[in-house]
Design an enzyme around this catalytic site. Structure first.
Site, PDB file in Angstrom:
ATOM      1  N   SER A  60       0.823  -3.795   5.177  1.00 55.95           N
ATOM      2  CA  SER A  60       0.812  -2.367   4.847  1.00 55.95           C
ATOM      3  C   SER A  60       0.004  -2.081   3.591  1.00 55.95           C
ATOM      4  O   SER A  60      -0.096  -0.919   3.177  1.00 55.95           O
ATOM      5  CB  SER A  60       2.244  -1.860   4.665  1.00 55.95           C
ATOM      6  N   THR A  64       3.831   0.610   2.390  1.00 54.26           N
ATOM      7  CA  THR A  64       3.128   0.953   1.147  1.00 54.26           C
ATOM      8  C   THR A  64       3.891   0.210   0.060  1.00 54.26           C
ATOM      9  O   THR A  64       5.049  -0.152   0.275  1.00 54.26           O
ATOM     10  CB  THR A  64       3.267   2.475   0.872  1.00 54.26           C
ATOM     11  N   THR A 103      -1.691   1.258  -0.761  1.00 49.35           N
ATOM     12  CA  THR A 103      -1.356   1.185   0.661  1.00 49.35           C
ATOM     13  C   THR A 103      -2.596   1.078   1.533  1.00 49.35           C
ATOM     14  O   THR A 103      -3.695   1.465   1.101  1.00 49.35           O
ATOM     15  CB  THR A 103      -0.598   2.475   1.075  1.00 49.35           C
ATOM     16  N   ARG A 148      -8.701   9.630   7.106  1.00 49.84           N
ATOM     17  CA  ARG A 148      -7.385  10.232   6.800  1.00 49.84           C
ATOM     18  C   ARG A 148      -6.897   9.703   5.445  1.00 49.84           C
ATOM     19  O   ARG A 148      -6.938   8.509   5.167  1.00 49.84           O
ATOM     20  CB  ARG A 148      -6.389   9.869   7.896  1.00 49.84           C
ATOM     21  N   ASP A 195      -0.433  10.346   1.124  1.00 45.28           N
ATOM     22  CA  ASP A 195       0.087  10.778  -0.178  1.00 45.28           C
ATOM     23  C   ASP A 195      -0.183   9.752  -1.291  1.00 45.28           C
ATOM     24  O   ASP A 195      -0.231  10.099  -2.473  1.00 45.28           O
ATOM     25  CB  ASP A 195       1.599  11.032  -0.089  1.00 45.28           C
ATOM     26  N   THR A 250       7.063   6.208  -0.534  1.00 38.63           N
ATOM     27  CA  THR A 250       6.509   5.564   0.653  1.00 38.63           C
ATOM     28  C   THR A 250       7.028   6.363   1.846  1.00 38.63           C
ATOM     29  O   THR A 250       7.951   7.166   1.708  1.00 38.63           O
ATOM     30  CB  THR A 250       6.967   4.088   0.780  1.00 38.63           C
ATOM     31  N   GLY A 251       6.453   6.112   3.006  1.00 34.52           N
ATOM     32  CA  GLY A 251       6.891   6.853   4.196  1.00 34.52           C
ATOM     33  C   GLY A 251       5.845   7.857   4.628  1.00 34.52           C
ATOM     34  O   GLY A 251       4.680   7.762   4.224  1.00 34.52           O
TER      35      GLY A 251
HETATM   36  N1  ASP Z   1       2.861   6.917   2.594  1.00 35.72           N
HETATM   37  C1  ASP Z   1       1.867   6.149   3.318  1.00 35.72           C
HETATM   38  C2  ASP Z   1       0.842   7.095   3.869  1.00 35.72           C
HETATM   39  O1  ASP Z   1       1.227   8.136   4.384  1.00 35.72           O
HETATM   40  C3  ASP Z   1       2.373   5.346   4.456  1.00 35.72           C
HETATM   41  C4  ASP Z   1       3.681   4.623   4.297  1.00 35.72           C
HETATM   42  O2  ASP Z   1       4.207   4.507   3.209  1.00 35.72           O
HETATM   43  O3  ASP Z   1       4.191   4.163   5.311  1.00 35.72           O
HETATM   44  O4  ASP Z   1      -0.319   6.753   3.859  1.00 35.72           O
END
Ligand code: ASP
Length: 366
Positions: free
Chosen positions: A97, A218, A236, A246, A249, A269-270
């Site tokens: 990740s 991330t 990340t 793309r 955040d 994260t997320g």
């Molecule tokens: N926050 C990260 C993003 O949207 C992805 C992740 O943390 O899973 O790029």
């Protein structure tokens, strides 16, 4: 964790009251409503003596928080310490990740996002959609230190990294390429990419549409030293198999990371799209400034995202978000917390001993 939350909240409320009262007696400030004065909206938390260095991170940062805390204990700057911590994960091909070995975009090319923020100087910068450089967090730090800019993206970020001597390499490992291929072959029954099949298989369409969970991940790492100076970093490879270009955040100050040396730091994260619409790291730091504990501030941000999610395609059958976001927060006193919309998440902490994983708070049981 959060041992002194009660007394700190009381102190902060009293400070806010005192500040509001002081504003009434300050001629120059009476022109503005009391709630708008700097005294009531931007007070610094009191610094306490003898804070231990503390570092927190997303669950994949156990080794990172150990390295960050050790560095701070040896007098390393807080940003250098957390950077060295996340570089371990960026360099690790087993974490798909982040950095080297990260999952690629839909074309099979790894694109990385990162930002850093240095509390003592209140500086920060990010890079986004950066290809071919395994440590985007280090490039972000150089953007902060050697340009007048806050965000470089794509080809420009790569050229900047090259100019500063960063080594280019293919970041796609065989393991990540295989995952990408598996995703691509199962994407559609209308294209010519087929999953492995035998001469007997008729229904290749069903094989193609077999459930395939899209991985996420991330690392966010925050650190505070014994002086109460705080810094943070988020890095990340972003959403797996994203549209090229793309940006999530993670490289955006206020979204994937925010630091204020008078309050603390927060990161995420997320699902990046949800966080970009709420700028939750900034929100969390501001909630802590108002007296929220780190955990309460993270929960507040989770609730804000739930309230803001109106699109039916993003909701589950019960009307709740069909995705997760995770927040991490640390004050200049070393208090910390984490929360997610959905249960089951953990975060990494090191405050001098062994690194450990703690449960994150949550809004909904998975
Ligand atoms: N926050 C990260 C993003 O949207 C992805 C992740 O943390 O899973 O790029």
């Amino acid at each position: 964790m959060n041992r002194s939350d009660g007394s700190r909240r009381l102190f902060l409320k009293l400070t806010a009251l005192f500040s509001a009262g002081a504003a009434l007696h300050t001629g120059g400030l009476l022109a503005k409503p009391a709630g708008m004065t700097p005294q009531t909206t931007r007070f610094a938390m009191p610094r306490t003596e003898g804070i231990r260095p503390v570092s927190i991170a997303s669950y994949n940062g156990l080794e990172s928080v150990r390295r960050a805390t050790e560095g701070m204990r040896n007098g390393e700057d807080t940003l250098d310490a957390v950077l060295a911590g996340v570089n371990i994960v960026e360099d690790d091909p087993a974490d798909d990740s982040v950095g080297y070995g990260g999952l690629p975009n839909e074309d099979g090319v790894v694109e990385l996002d990162s930002c850093v923020m240095h509390g003592p100087t209140m500086r920060g910068a990010g890079v986004a959609a950066l290809r071919g450089i395994r440590n985007p967090s280090r490039v972000a730090k150089v953007v902060m230190e050697r340009t007048d800019h806050v965000l470089l993206v794509g080809e420009g970020a790569l050229r900047f990294a090259r100019a500063h001597g960063f080594r280019e390499e293919n970041l796609l490992t065989d393991a990540s390429r295989e995952k990408w291929l598996r995703w691509k072959e199962r994407l559609s029954t209308e294209d010519d990419w087929l999953p492995p099949h035998t001469p007997e298989d008729r229904n290749i369409g069903a094989l193609a549409l077999e459930e395939y969970e899209r991985p996420t991940g991330t690392i966010n790492c925050l650190g505070v030293n014994a002086n109460g100076d705080v810094s943070g970093v988020t890095t990340t490879s972003g959403l797996a198999f994203k549209i090229p270009g793309r940006v999530g955040d993670s490289p955006i100050l206020g979204a994937g990371l925010y630091v204020d040396n008078s309050v603390g730091a927060a990161g995420s994260t997320g699902r990046g799209e949800a966080n970009l619409l709420s700028l939750a790291s900034f929100l969390i730091v501001e909630r802590m400034r108002q007296g929220d504990t780190p955990t309460d501030a993270c929960l507040f941000a989770c609730r804000r995202i739930v309230e803001q999610t109106k699109m039916k395609r993003l909701l589950d059958k019960t009307g709740r978000p069909a995705f997760n976001v995770n927040f991490y927060a640390l004050t200049i006193h070393g208090e910390h917390g984490s929360a997610s919309i959905w249960s089951g998440k953990k975060y990494a902490v090191n405050d001098g001993g062994e690194s450990r994983l703690l449960d994150a708070a949550f809004l909904y049981q998975s």
